[in-house]
Design a protein around this motif. Structure first.
Motif, PDB file in Angstrom:
ATOM      1  N   ASN A  34      55.497  63.350 -20.934  1.00 23.97           N
ATOM      2  CA  ASN A  34      54.086  63.033 -21.160  1.00 23.97           C
ATOM      3  C   ASN A  34      53.255  63.887 -20.214  1.00 23.97           C
ATOM      4  N   PRO A  35      52.641  64.957 -20.707  1.00 27.70           N
ATOM      5  CA  PRO A  35      51.877  65.849 -19.826  1.00 27.70           C
ATOM      6  C   PRO A  35      50.583  65.236 -19.309  1.00 27.70           C
ATOM      7  N   SER A  36      50.211  64.066 -19.835  1.00 25.55           N
ATOM      8  CA  SER A  36      48.951  63.426 -19.416  1.00 25.55           C
ATOM      9  C   SER A  36      49.214  62.171 -18.587  1.00 25.55           C
ATOM     10  N   GLN A  37      50.344  62.126 -17.913  1.00 26.90           N
ATOM     11  CA  GLN A  37      50.674  60.924 -17.157  1.00 26.90           C
ATOM     12  C   GLN A  37      49.732  60.704 -15.967  1.00 26.90           C
ATOM     13  N   SER A  92      39.837  71.537 -12.973  1.00 28.21           N
ATOM     14  CA  SER A  92      40.985  71.412 -12.054  1.00 28.21           C
ATOM     15  C   SER A  92      42.191  72.178 -12.600  1.00 28.21           C
ATOM     16  N   GLY A  93      43.210  72.329 -11.748  1.00 32.21           N
ATOM     17  CA  GLY A  93      44.369  73.134 -12.114  1.00 32.21           C
ATOM     18  C   GLY A  93      45.065  72.675 -13.376  1.00 32.21           C
ATOM     19  N   SER A  94      45.083  71.362 -13.627  1.00 31.30           N
ATOM     20  CA  SER A  94      45.795  70.840 -14.803  1.00 31.30           C
ATOM     21  C   SER A  94      45.123  71.219 -16.112  1.00 31.30           C
ATOM     22  N   MET A  95      43.841  71.650 -16.065  1.00 31.20           N
ATOM     23  CA  MET A  95      43.157  72.070 -17.300  1.00 31.20           C
ATOM     24  C   MET A  95      43.721  73.390 -17.826  1.00 31.20           C
ATOM     25  N   GLY A  96      44.566  74.043 -17.059  1.00 30.22           N
ATOM     26  CA  GLY A  96      45.221  75.266 -17.528  1.00 30.22           C
ATOM     27  C   GLY A  96      46.548  74.996 -18.208  1.00 30.22           C
ATOM     28  N   ARG A  97      46.940  73.720 -18.309  1.00 32.28           N
ATOM     29  CA  ARG A  97      48.208  73.389 -18.959  1.00 32.28           C
ATOM     30  C   ARG A  97      48.143  73.695 -20.458  1.00 32.28           C
ATOM     31  N   GLU A  98      49.203  74.290 -20.981  1.00 31.30           N
ATOM     32  CA  GLU A  98      49.226  74.704 -22.390  1.00 31.30           C
ATOM     33  C   GLU A  98      49.938  73.647 -23.230  1.00 31.30           C
ATOM     34  N   ASP A  99      49.199  72.621 -23.586  1.00 28.72           N
ATOM     35  CA  ASP A  99      49.769  71.579 -24.444  1.00 28.72           C
ATOM     36  C   ASP A  99      48.893  71.326 -25.671  1.00 28.72           C
ATOM     37  N   PHE A 100      47.962  72.229 -25.956  1.00 29.00           N
ATOM     38  CA  PHE A 100      47.124  72.151 -27.142  1.00 29.00           C
ATOM     39  C   PHE A 100      47.398  73.371 -28.014  1.00 29.00           C
ATOM     40  N   LEU A 126      29.409  78.073 -20.216  1.00 26.52           N
ATOM     41  CA  LEU A 126      30.653  77.327 -20.384  1.00 26.52           C
ATOM     42  C   LEU A 126      31.803  78.265 -20.724  1.00 26.52           C
ATOM     43  N   ASP A 127      31.540  79.261 -21.553  1.00 28.45           N
ATOM     44  CA  ASP A 127      32.588  80.201 -21.944  1.00 28.45           C
ATOM     45  C   ASP A 127      33.091  81.017 -20.747  1.00 28.45           C
ATOM     46  N   GLN A 128      32.246  81.204 -19.745  1.00 29.74           N
ATOM     47  CA  GLN A 128      32.635  81.971 -18.561  1.00 29.74           C
ATOM     48  C   GLN A 128      33.420  81.142 -17.541  1.00 29.74           C
ATOM     49  N   ALA A 129      33.478  79.834 -17.721  1.00 32.08           N
ATOM     50  CA  ALA A 129      34.156  78.970 -16.757  1.00 32.08           C
ATOM     51  C   ALA A 129      35.657  79.243 -16.755  1.00 32.08           C
ATOM     52  N   GLN A 130      36.261  79.157 -15.576  1.00 30.66           N
ATOM     53  CA  GLN A 130      37.689  79.409 -15.418  1.00 30.66           C
ATOM     54  C   GLN A 130      38.351  78.256 -14.664  1.00 30.66           C
ATOM     55  N   VAL A 131      39.607  78.004 -15.009  1.00 33.20           N
ATOM     56  CA  VAL A 131      40.369  76.951 -14.337  1.00 33.20           C
ATOM     57  C   VAL A 131      40.484  77.286 -12.852  1.00 33.20           C
ATOM     58  N   GLY A 132      40.305  76.254 -12.006  1.00 36.49           N
ATOM     59  CA  GLY A 132      40.444  76.435 -10.571  1.00 36.49           C
ATOM     60  C   GLY A 132      39.344  77.240  -9.932  1.00 36.49           C
ATOM     61  N   LEU A 133      38.171  77.325 -10.580  1.00 36.08           N
ATOM     62  CA  LEU A 133      37.085  78.147 -10.053  1.00 36.08           C
ATOM     63  C   LEU A 133      36.656  77.698  -8.663  1.00 36.08           C
ATOM     64  N   THR A 134      36.704  76.387  -8.430  1.00 32.52           N
ATOM     65  CA  THR A 134      36.338  75.861  -7.098  1.00 32.52           C
ATOM     66  C   THR A 134      37.454  74.986  -6.530  1.00 32.52           C
ATOM     67  N   GLY A 135      38.669  75.226  -6.956  1.00 32.01           N
ATOM     68  CA  GLY A 135      39.779  74.431  -6.434  1.00 32.01           C
ATOM     69  C   GLY A 135      40.634  73.870  -7.547  1.00 32.01           C
ATOM     70  N   THR A 136      41.603  73.038  -7.151  1.00 33.23           N
ATOM     71  CA  THR A 136      42.545  72.489  -8.121  1.00 33.23           C
ATOM     72  C   THR A 136      42.480  70.969  -8.232  1.00 33.23           C
ATOM     73  N   GLU A 137      41.676  70.313  -7.392  1.00 33.39           N
ATOM     74  CA  GLU A 137      41.584  68.851  -7.423  1.00 33.39           C
ATOM     75  C   GLU A 137      40.518  68.403  -8.422  1.00 33.39           C
ATOM     76  N   GLY A 175      46.511  78.100 -34.503  1.00 34.71           N
ATOM     77  CA  GLY A 175      47.939  78.301 -34.749  1.00 34.71           C
ATOM     78  C   GLY A 175      48.725  78.787 -33.555  1.00 34.71           C
ATOM     79  N   GLN A 176      48.080  78.872 -32.388  1.00 35.78           N
ATOM     80  CA  GLN A 176      48.764  79.334 -31.191  1.00 35.78           C
ATOM     81  C   GLN A 176      48.587  78.316 -30.066  1.00 35.78           C
ATOM     82  N   VAL A 177      49.539  78.363 -29.136  1.00 39.92           N
ATOM     83  CA  VAL A 177      49.456  77.463 -27.988  1.00 39.92           C
ATOM     84  C   VAL A 177      48.263  77.866 -27.128  1.00 39.92           C
ATOM     85  N   SER A 178      47.485  76.880 -26.680  1.00 39.91           N
ATOM     86  CA  SER A 178      46.281  77.149 -25.902  1.00 39.91           C
ATOM     87  C   SER A 178      46.209  76.191 -24.726  1.00 39.91           C
ATOM     88  N   THR A 179      45.463  76.596 -23.735  1.00 43.25           N
ATOM     89  CA  THR A 179      45.215  75.711 -22.601  1.00 43.25           C
ATOM     90  C   THR A 179      44.228  74.617 -23.008  1.00 43.25           C
TER      91      THR A 179
END
Length: 339
Positions: free
Chosen positions: A249-252, A100-108, A163-174, A112-116
């Motif tokens: 809290n990004p995980s609310q 879903s769309g929220s899996m693209g959030r950069e809070d990890f 799995l490595d080829q998977a992309q955020v929002g591939l089939t939607g954002t819900e 040493g770099q910010v990642s989704t």
């Protein structure tokens, strides 16, 4: 290497000789059972009563060879090859990953770099898949709807690549959690009972799909599928807004209550991952509660060879019957007398 699968059969080799020595010969009458006018010729010219002719010794050797070959065939000779490793039978594990769309959030943070969130999930899940030697792994991806990306397979490299080829929002954002569980359960229901496992990872609440998460969990429980749920996302994040920095809290939106209930219903566990190390540790904990299969089993391929000594025994028996059986001797001697 040639070996005998039943070597104890060779203990029977001296049986005929022991019986010959132990059993008494049948007593002969004064006149015998059969009168043969040319009995002297049958005995052989010049053959003494207490002395065996060369033909008798040859017959004894043939009979002994036949018996030895029959015993050797019964001992099951076989050609044994080098040991071939076979994969030990392991578990059937489906992995359901939220796109879903929220899996693209950069809070990890990753290296040493910010990642989704999805970037971190890919790395830790790939390590988990690599460790599951002997297991069959499958992959379900879901957002607005769920779909099977990889069926259960021993080829873990393929699953990691997909799995490595998977992309955020591939089939939607819900987020269709219930449908993801249903598709995974459908693939696991025909597998051996007690080895069906689903690892479901999401960062939100179910808000799409035809089936609710708890209804899907009940179905999984009835079909013997154990579900481990993982909620991902940082629980504290500093953001800049028009009034300065603010802690949020990004995980609310994460529905921990439902994920916990799914795991409880199916006999699994719920885990919470707020960073890379925490997520990696969760997969290691799953390794402990669902142990990796034992070392491979080894099989020595064997080719049975019993037909060789059996064939030679039958051939020698045919020769013996033609040359040394009483009827054969009688016929041969009679022909000699008539000549």
């Amino acid at each position: 290497m040639i070996t005998f699968l039943w070597p104890l059969v060779f203990l029977a080799l001296p049986v005929p000789f022991l019986l010959r020595g132990a059993l008494k010969p049948v007593p002969q009458s004064a006149f015998g059972a059969l009168k043969v006018p040319f009995f002297g010729q049958l005995q052989g010219n010049g053959a003494g009563a207490g002395r065996k002719s060369p033909q008798s010794w040859l017959g004894l050797a043939l009979a002994t060879a036949i018996w030895v070959l029959l015993v050797a065939a019964l001992a099951r000779p076989a050609m044994v090859g080098e040991a071939v490793p076979l994969p030990a039978e392991g578990r059937d594990i489906m992995m359901a990953i939220d796109l879903s769309g929220s899996m693209g959030r950069e809070d990890f943070a990753l290296n040493g770099q910010v990642s989704t969130r999805l970037g971190v999930v890919k790395q830790t899940a790939a390590d988990f898949i690599e460790r599951r030697a002997g297991d069959r792994i499958g992959l379900v991806l879901f957002s607005d709807r769920a779909y099977l990306q990889a069926p259960l397979t021993f080829d873990r490299d393929v699953v990691r690549d997909l799995l490595d080829q998977a992309q955020v929002g591939l089939t939607g954002t819900e987020t269709a959690i219930g449908d993801a569980i249903a598709i995974a359960v459908k693939r696991l229901k025909d597998r051996p009972n007690g080895e069906r496992v689903l690892v479901l990872l999401t960062d939100g609440a179910s808000n799409a799909g035809a089936m609710t998460p708890l209804a899907a969990a009940d179905l999984a429980q009835k079909l013997g599928v154990k579900i481990y749920t993982i909620g991902v996302g940082a629980d504290r994040m500093v953001v800049n807004n028009g009034f300065g920095q603010q802690v949020v809290n990004p995980s609310q939106d994460l529905d921990e209550a439902t994920l916990t209930q799914i795991a409880k219903t199916t006999g699994g566990l719920y885990f919470r991952a707020t960073n890379l190390d925490g997520l990696a540790d969760i997969y290691r904990q799953i390794d402990k509660v669902e142990p990796i299969s034992d070392k491979p089993l080894y099989l020595h391929p064997t080719v049975s060879l019993f037909f060789w000594p059996l064939g030679f025994a039958l051939a020698l028996a045919a020769v013996f019957a033609l040359a040394y059986a009483p009827l054969g001797q009688l016929t041969r001697r009679r022909m000699e007398v008539l000549q």
